[in-house]
Write an enzyme that holds these catalytic residues in place. Sequence first.
Site, short mmCIF file in Angstrom:
data_model
loop_
_atom_site.label_atom_id
_atom_site.label_comp_id
_atom_site.label_asym_id
_atom_site.label_seq_id
_atom_site.Cartn_x
_atom_site.Cartn_y
_atom_site.Cartn_z
N THR A 187 0.83 -1.21 0.00
CA THR A 187 0.00 0.00 0.00
C THR A 187 0.86 1.26 0.00
O THR A 187 1.99 1.25 0.53
CB THR A 187 -0.90 0.01 1.25
OG1 THR A 187 -1.54 1.28 1.38
CG2 THR A 187 -0.11 -0.24 2.52
N ASP A 188 0.32 2.34 -0.54
CA ASP A 188 1.03 3.62 -0.50
C ASP A 188 1.12 4.18 0.92
O ASP A 188 1.90 5.10 1.19
CB ASP A 188 0.40 4.64 -1.44
CG ASP A 188 -1.06 4.95 -1.14
OD1 ASP A 188 -1.63 4.36 -0.22
OD2 ASP A 188 -1.64 5.79 -1.86
N GLU A 189 0.34 3.62 1.85
CA GLU A 189 0.37 4.12 3.22
C GLU A 189 1.72 3.90 3.91
O GLU A 189 2.01 4.53 4.92
CB GLU A 189 -0.77 3.50 4.03
CG GLU A 189 -2.14 3.93 3.55
CD GLU A 189 -3.26 3.48 4.46
OE1 GLU A 189 -3.13 3.64 5.69
OE2 GLU A 189 -4.27 2.97 3.94
N TYR A 192 -1.24 -0.28 11.21
CA TYR A 192 -1.48 -1.00 9.95
C TYR A 192 -0.36 -0.76 8.96
O TYR A 192 0.26 -1.70 8.44
CB TYR A 192 -2.82 -0.59 9.34
CG TYR A 192 -2.91 -0.90 7.86
CD1 TYR A 192 -2.81 -2.21 7.41
CD2 TYR A 192 -3.06 0.13 6.91
CE1 TYR A 192 -2.87 -2.50 6.04
CE2 TYR A 192 -3.12 -0.16 5.56
CZ TYR A 192 -3.03 -1.47 5.12
OH TYR A 192 -3.07 -1.75 3.79
N LYS A 247 2.60 -3.28 7.29
CA LYS A 247 2.82 -3.49 5.87
C LYS A 247 4.24 -3.09 5.46
O LYS A 247 4.86 -3.75 4.61
CB LYS A 247 1.79 -2.70 5.06
CG LYS A 247 0.37 -3.20 5.18
CD LYS A 247 0.19 -4.59 4.59
CE LYS A 247 0.21 -4.59 3.09
NZ LYS A 247 -0.06 -5.95 2.52
#
Length: 330
Positions: A127-129, A152, A156
Amino acid sequence: MKLLVTGGAGFIGSCFVRHILKKHPDYKIVNLDALTYAGNIENLDDIKENPNYSQRYTFIKGNICDKNLVREIISDVDCVVNFAAESHVDNSIKHPEIFIETNVQGTLNLLQASKEFNIQRYLQVSTDEVYGTLGKTGYFYETTPLAPNSPYSASKAGADMLVRAYFETYKMPVLNTRCSNNYGPYQYPEKLIPFFISRLLKNEKVPVYGDGLNVRDWLYVYDHCEAIDIVLHKGKVGEVYNIGGHNEKTNMEITKLILDAMGKDENSIQYVEDRLGHDRRYAISNDKITSELGWKPSITFEEGIKLTIDWYLNNQSWMKSIEDKKASLV
């Protein structure tokens, strides 16, 4: 080719299973999913009922944290695509330990087994997060330092670092993709678009965090699936590829689109206290995957959001089934 798709009963995973079976008629898929609350085997009813696909598709209920099961399955496949993850930020704030177990330890189990059985390619869907947050300008690039701001995204990022380490240490043929916010059919109705549609169908107000001006880049799920497919087959091992839609929208813009589509006005909005550690803006550059692999989004946001809202309105029984299951777990 025989693929192991982990988390293939979830939102993006189920769409990827469908995409691969349709596009590659000689491929077989093993779908490993724990069917936790966000995994829904009904997402693939159309595959199970279609004889052209069902003979090439196998579902196994199980957890990527189960080392023995993971080894057994990976011993008989060619490639691994890992979608399996806990992904809801609010849940990670309340129970971070669950996210570390699944997203980090589970990924480690997959990598270990993939190394042991000399898997042809291992692709980690991220994810870009993991990049953190942006100001009003600029983009996330594959070279942007990782700076996760929630449990979260930290879990990741940890998984991504393991993938990198297995390439650097063991020369494993790994690939890593990082995507922007996905939208489309079969998304679990805790996420913004289906959640708001579900609330409005029940004449309930929709909760908007803070001022509603947090910005996200939105990507139609089947465009994402096509990109993963291309990276799996054509990507350079050891590399990271960002996948975005170039559709930056504030949460308020998305909210108003849904309200308009459903004949509601801003009286249906309820402003709530902002989320802890809420990243202000994500925006992702597609330059690398476009220039090196030739992928770009094929669905405009205007097309995709209409398809998405129509799908949920036409599949209210699907949403009700999920909500009933969720209520039974409480």
